[in-house]
Scaffold this active site. Structure first.
Site, short mmCIF file in Angstrom:
data_model
loop_
_atom_site.label_atom_id
_atom_site.label_comp_id
_atom_site.label_asym_id
_atom_site.label_seq_id
_atom_site.Cartn_x
_atom_site.Cartn_y
_atom_site.Cartn_z
N ARG A 108 0.81 -1.24 0.00
CA ARG A 108 0.00 0.00 0.00
C ARG A 108 0.83 1.27 0.00
O ARG A 108 0.35 2.35 0.33
CB ARG A 108 -0.97 0.03 1.17
CG ARG A 108 -1.99 -1.08 1.10
CD ARG A 108 -3.17 -0.80 1.99
NE ARG A 108 -4.12 -1.88 1.88
CZ ARG A 108 -3.99 -3.04 2.50
NH1 ARG A 108 -2.97 -3.26 3.30
NH2 ARG A 108 -4.88 -3.99 2.33
N LYS A 130 2.22 11.07 -11.71
CA LYS A 130 1.48 10.04 -12.46
C LYS A 130 2.40 8.86 -12.70
O LYS A 130 3.57 9.04 -13.06
CB LYS A 130 1.07 10.59 -13.84
CG LYS A 130 -0.24 11.33 -13.88
CD LYS A 130 -0.60 11.50 -15.35
CE LYS A 130 -1.74 12.43 -15.58
NZ LYS A 130 -2.00 12.59 -17.03
N GLU A 172 8.62 17.79 -25.84
CA GLU A 172 7.92 18.20 -24.60
C GLU A 172 8.46 19.54 -24.11
O GLU A 172 7.70 20.34 -23.55
CB GLU A 172 8.07 17.13 -23.50
CG GLU A 172 7.68 15.71 -23.89
CD GLU A 172 6.17 15.46 -24.04
OE1 GLU A 172 5.37 16.36 -23.74
OE2 GLU A 172 5.81 14.34 -24.48
N LYS A 214 6.09 22.49 -15.77
CA LYS A 214 5.32 21.29 -15.43
C LYS A 214 4.94 21.31 -13.95
O LYS A 214 3.79 21.05 -13.58
CB LYS A 214 6.14 20.03 -15.77
CG LYS A 214 5.52 18.74 -15.25
CD LYS A 214 4.85 17.93 -16.31
CE LYS A 214 4.01 16.81 -15.72
NZ LYS A 214 4.15 15.54 -16.39
N GLU A 224 -5.66 16.49 -12.35
CA GLU A 224 -6.10 16.70 -13.73
C GLU A 224 -7.60 16.89 -13.88
O GLU A 224 -8.29 16.16 -14.58
CB GLU A 224 -5.61 15.54 -14.63
CG GLU A 224 -5.68 15.91 -16.09
CD GLU A 224 -4.87 14.98 -16.99
OE1 GLU A 224 -3.91 14.36 -16.51
OE2 GLU A 224 -5.21 14.90 -18.16
N ARG A 228 -4.34 21.13 -15.56
CA ARG A 228 -3.38 20.12 -16.02
C ARG A 228 -3.68 19.61 -17.42
O ARG A 228 -2.80 19.08 -18.10
CB ARG A 228 -3.33 18.96 -15.00
CG ARG A 228 -2.14 18.04 -15.22
CD ARG A 228 -1.89 17.13 -14.02
NE ARG A 228 -0.78 16.24 -14.32
CZ ARG A 228 -0.13 15.51 -13.42
NH1 ARG A 228 -0.45 15.57 -12.16
NH2 ARG A 228 0.86 14.72 -13.77
N ASN A 232 -1.84 18.47 -22.25
CA ASN A 232 -2.17 17.60 -23.38
C ASN A 232 -1.97 18.28 -24.73
O ASN A 232 -2.28 17.71 -25.77
CB ASN A 232 -3.62 17.12 -23.30
CG ASN A 232 -3.78 16.08 -22.22
OD1 ASN A 232 -2.84 15.34 -21.94
ND2 ASN A 232 -4.94 16.03 -21.60
N HIS A 235 -1.06 16.42 -27.82
CA HIS A 235 -1.16 14.99 -27.50
C HIS A 235 -2.42 14.32 -28.02
O HIS A 235 -2.43 13.10 -28.21
CB HIS A 235 -1.03 14.77 -25.99
CG HIS A 235 0.40 14.82 -25.52
ND1 HIS A 235 1.19 15.94 -25.63
CD2 HIS A 235 1.19 13.87 -24.96
CE1 HIS A 235 2.39 15.68 -25.14
NE2 HIS A 235 2.42 14.42 -24.72
N HIS A 239 -1.23 11.40 -30.03
CA HIS A 239 -1.43 9.99 -29.64
C HIS A 239 -2.01 9.18 -30.78
O HIS A 239 -1.64 8.02 -30.99
CB HIS A 239 -2.35 9.89 -28.41
CG HIS A 239 -1.61 10.08 -27.12
ND1 HIS A 239 -2.20 10.64 -26.01
CD2 HIS A 239 -0.34 9.79 -26.77
CE1 HIS A 239 -1.31 10.67 -25.02
NE2 HIS A 239 -0.18 10.17 -25.47
N HIS A 249 7.03 8.77 -29.47
CA HIS A 249 6.12 9.68 -28.77
C HIS A 249 6.45 11.14 -29.12
O HIS A 249 5.56 11.92 -29.46
CB HIS A 249 6.20 9.44 -27.26
CG HIS A 249 5.27 10.31 -26.49
ND1 HIS A 249 3.91 10.17 -26.54
CD2 HIS A 249 5.50 11.36 -25.67
CE1 HIS A 249 3.34 11.08 -25.78
NE2 HIS A 249 4.29 11.83 -25.24
ZN ZN Z 1 4.11 13.43 -23.91
#
Ligand code: ZN
Ligand code: ADP
Length: 342
Positions: A108, A130, A172, A214, A224, A228, A232, A235, A239, A249
């Protein structure tokens, strides 16, 4: 050395840019610490690792798998790891994602920190809490929001990073400048030679600025719900490009940034001259701006991916360079732009 605190609801995380990898052991009590890294990093840097047990994963996205999480957890158990233990992930985005997830879930949750070794990890993946793994081809489907105690960014480690991976991270960096930092965008335009040579001063400046953007956004919206989402940028389209073309990426995000710039001009949010600057900057850093796959195919993948959002999707658009806005875009409108006007 620059210390960037990330203030969050219950705790604080610290991003340290310009710290030397050799000082890592100052950040924990090494008697009860366990390292997770990948084979490439172990090959290059193992002599400089602190004297702790090391688990080595295979490099690359395929390691982001529940089976690997199981293997590492089993190893931790065999090592006698308990909730007071500490985990250090040494690597790029993949290692940070897995090490963070294992640390967040093992018994945990045990405390953890990162040495971010790729540019992408330093400015993006290692910051913000994340983590996660993929499932059946869907990216980051299983994961948590759990913050590391620290993220060490020793920019000298970037010297061994393969060129392709460095350029990946630049997508990025450019994204962050487009979201919030017009002056960094200008600097990236003017200082491309020392940046591409990965000169230490330039790297410390660039990584510091980018990581701070960031961190600031994460502080405003850790889970998010709003702010946040700005991260994206590039993205949503990116993606889909990544899925269809198999490009990296960073390359896919670059194509997504160029697409978003075009749509922003169409919507009257950005001038054509600024769009050109975005395209030029991406090309300067050897990133592509056009998808090798046609727009219909990309659109198809995008719609499949976003089907839960309904008739419109949230899209991040540029209000000039250094500012963005998240707007719902109708799928028909998107289709019309992608196929007829891009
Ligand atoms: Zn990215
Ligand atoms: P990313 O950081 O782009 O999310 P990875 O974690 O897969 O992705 O890292 C990209 C590749 O670069 C991997 O093969 C990894 O082993 C390698 N790598 C990461 N950092 C370094 C470094 N400092 N020197 C050499 N190779 C590195």
């Amino acid at each position: 050395m620059e210390k960037i605190p990330v203030h969050l609801k219950n705790r604080q995380s610290l991003v340290i840019v310009g710290e030397c990898f050799n000082n890592l052991k100052r950040y924990f009590n090494d008697r009860n610490t366990f390292i997770i890294t990948d084979r490439n990093l172990d090959n290059i840097y193992k002599e400089r690792f602190p004297d702790c047990p090391v688990y080595i994963i295979g490099p690359g996205e395929k390691s982001k798998d529940l089976a690997v999480v199981g293997d590492i957890s089993r190893w931790l158990l065999d090592q006698g790891t308990d909730r007071k233990s500490f985990i250090v992930g040494i690597g790029g985005g993949v290692v940070c994602d897995i090490a963070g997830f294992v640390a967040a879930t093992y018994m945990r949750g045990v405390k953890f920190g990162f040495v971010a070794t790729s540019l992408l990890a330093m400015v993006d993946a290692a910051i913000g809490g994340k983590n996660g793994v993929n499932l059946d081809g869907y990216k980051n489907i299983i994961g948590t929001f759990t913050q590391p105690e620290f993220v060490i960014c020793d920019v000298d480690l970037l010297l061994s990073l393969p060129e392709k991976e460095f350029v990946n991270g630049m997508a990025e960096v450019i994204k962050h400048a487009l979201i919030k930092d017009r002056s960094q965008f200008k600097r990236l335009e003017e200082f491309s030679t020392p940046v591409m040579a990965r000169e230490r001063n330039e790297m410390e400046y660039m990584v510091g600025h980018s990581a701070r953007i960031k961190a600031t956004i994460v502080e405003m919206d850790e889970l998010e719900h709003g702010e946040r989402r700005k991260l994206n940028l590039g993205h949503t389209w990116g993606h889909a490009v990544e899925k269809v073309t198999g490009l990296s990426h960073g390359e896919s995000v670059a194509i997504g940034l160029a697409f978003s710039a075009g749509l922003s001009v169409k919507k009257g949010l950005m001038t054509e001259a600024e769009r050109r600057r975005v395209l030029e900057l991406l090309k300067t850093y050897e990133l592509p701006v056009m998808s090798p796959a046609g727009p219909a195919e990309v659109l198809d993948a995008l719609i499949k991916d976003k089907k839960r959002e309904g008739d419109s999707i949230h899209f991040v658009l540029m209000k000039g360079i250094g500012d963005v806005v998240v707007e719902p875009i109708n799928l028909e409108e998107l289709k019309n732009f992608a196929i007829n006007e891009q």
